[in-house]
Scaffold this motif. Structure first.
Motif, PDB file in Angstrom:
ATOM      1  N   ARG A   3      -4.038   2.134 -10.522  1.00  0.00           N
ATOM      2  CA  ARG A   3      -3.489   1.299  -9.350  1.00  0.00           C
ATOM      3  C   ARG A   3      -3.350  -0.086  -9.556  1.00  0.00           C
ATOM      4  O   ARG A   3      -2.357  -0.597  -9.141  1.00  0.00           O
ATOM      5  CB  ARG A   3      -4.694   1.584  -8.202  1.00  0.00           C
ATOM      6  CG  ARG A   3      -4.262   1.155  -6.767  1.00  0.00           C
ATOM      7  CD  ARG A   3      -5.413   1.164  -5.770  1.00  0.00           C
ATOM      8  NE  ARG A   3      -4.939   0.631  -4.434  1.00  0.00           N
ATOM      9  CZ  ARG A   3      -4.311   1.432  -3.483  1.00  0.00           C
ATOM     10  NH1 ARG A   3      -3.821   2.619  -3.990  1.00  0.00           N
ATOM     11  NH2 ARG A   3      -4.231   0.696  -2.415  1.00  0.00           N
ATOM     12  N   GLU A  43       0.883  -1.273  -0.025  1.00  0.00           N
ATOM     13  CA  GLU A  43      -0.034   0.081  -0.012  1.00  0.00           C
ATOM     14  C   GLU A  43       0.811   1.327   0.002  1.00  0.00           C
ATOM     15  O   GLU A  43       0.440   2.155  -0.477  1.00  0.00           O
ATOM     16  CB  GLU A  43      -0.956   0.140   1.159  1.00  0.00           C
ATOM     17  CG  GLU A  43      -2.082  -1.050   1.034  1.00  0.00           C
ATOM     18  CD  GLU A  43      -2.774  -0.951  -0.263  1.00  0.00           C
ATOM     19  OE1 GLU A  43      -3.386   0.185  -0.562  1.00  0.00           O
ATOM     20  OE2 GLU A  43      -3.046  -1.825  -0.921  1.00  0.00           O
ATOM     21  N   GLU A  51       0.929   4.334  -2.968  1.00  0.00           N
ATOM     22  CA  GLU A  51       0.626   5.452  -2.708  1.00  0.00           C
ATOM     23  C   GLU A  51       1.891   6.293  -3.298  1.00  0.00           C
ATOM     24  O   GLU A  51       1.674   7.420  -3.812  1.00  0.00           O
ATOM     25  CB  GLU A  51       0.772   5.564  -1.179  1.00  0.00           C
ATOM     26  CG  GLU A  51       0.441   7.091  -0.696  1.00  0.00           C
ATOM     27  CD  GLU A  51       0.367   7.372   0.692  1.00  0.00           C
ATOM     28  OE1 GLU A  51       0.662   8.297   1.329  1.00  0.00           O
ATOM     29  OE2 GLU A  51       0.097   6.277   1.434  1.00  0.00           O
TER      30      GLU A  51
END
Length: 294
Positions: free
Chosen positions: A196, A170, A174
């Motif tokens: 993503r 994650e 980001e």
């Protein structure tokens, strides 16, 4: 597949008919062969190209150089700014020989070549040093490295040097989302979910920040390639975004001026990425440039 190229192990994807015109794609800093959009590869294959992608050394699934250590980036940056020699673990010319080794391993005497960003710098070496091996040359969002040209914006420099807050999945996703928000195309923003997923696939395939640092220092050590551009004989096409904050568009204009007979496509609203909306335009330019090679 893994091939032995220039004495090291290189991960390669070879798509399209073996009877097609070979097209070698060289990706940029720290990126992988999967960073070339699948849609672009498929479109090129449909145009009759045999599309060959590979992971540069120190990236993706190709051989790493961790035994050479992690470069001292602040020191290399200071040396570069003061015009002192920069000591790099390897040179961009070595990476060009890797690309040449891929062609050799596949039994290809020559190929069309397309390089993006750092890949375009490597492609300049390949075309200048081995002109008989390059049928046509496509340079995307790249530079000669001349000190006289506009440099990256402060925001682009900062984001390129930032580290992820965490190194879990994650945190890395980001990090990439923020990176491409800053350097990507303001007029061609990707679908957040699709972006993503592409980044998730790439990160899960490989994450090699030390290799990226070694490649970055190799760029600093390479300096100004302007003196070799006059040796490029292949028909050349320059593609550059007018909104590129990392390598401003005047760098592309400079390449087009310095390489004899070069054509160019400067795209309004394009930054330092490969927007899906522009893939047909990229493919048209690459195909038209290949046709110039006869």
């Amino acid at each position: 597949m893994q091939l032995s190229a220039n004495g090291i192990s290189i991960e390669v994807e070879d798509e399209g008919s073996t009877a097609g015109e070979p097209l070698l794609l060289i990706m940029g800093l720290g990126m992988q062969l999967t960073s070339w959009p699948t849609e672009m590869v498929q479109a090129l294959v449909s145009r009759g190209f045999r599309v060959i992608r590979f992971d540069n050394r120190d990236a993706g699934l190709s051989q790493g150089f961790d035994h050479l250590g992690v470069p001292n980036l602040p020191l290399a940056t200071m040396q570069h700014m003061l015009h002192w020699p920069v000591k790099a673990p390897y040179q961009l010319a070595d990476m060009a020989r890797d690309a040449l080794g891929v062609l050799d391993a596949l039994g290809l005497r020559s190929a069309h070549v397309c390089g993006a960003s750092l890949g375009g710098m490597v492609a300049q070496h390949l075309a200048a040093e081995h002109p008989q091996r390059v049928l046509s040359l496509n340079l995307m969002m790249t530079t000669s490295g001349s000190r006289k040209l506009p440099q990256a914006t402060l925001a682009a420099r900062r984001v390129m040097l930032q580290r992820p807050r965490t190194n879990d999945l994650e945190g890395l996703l980001e990090h990439y989302a923020h990176l491409f928000q800053v350097i990507g195309s303001p007029a061609y923003r990707p679908d957040p979910g699709a972006f993503r997923e592409r980044m998730r696939h790439n990160v899960q395939r490989a994450w090699r920040p030390s290799g990226t640092l070694r490649q970055l220092v190799a760029v600093a050590a390479d300096g100004d390639r302007s003196p070799i551009l006059g040796r490029i004989q292949a028909p050349t096409h320059v593609i550059h975004g007018e909104a590129d904050p990392l390598i401003p568009v005047d760098n592309g204009r400079d390449l087009a001026r310095r390489i004899a007979g070069a054509t160019s496509d400067y795209i309004t609203g394009m930054g330092h990425d490969l927007p899906l909306q522009l893939l047909p335009r990229f493919v048209d330019g690459i195909a038209a440039n290949a046709a110039r090679a006869g």
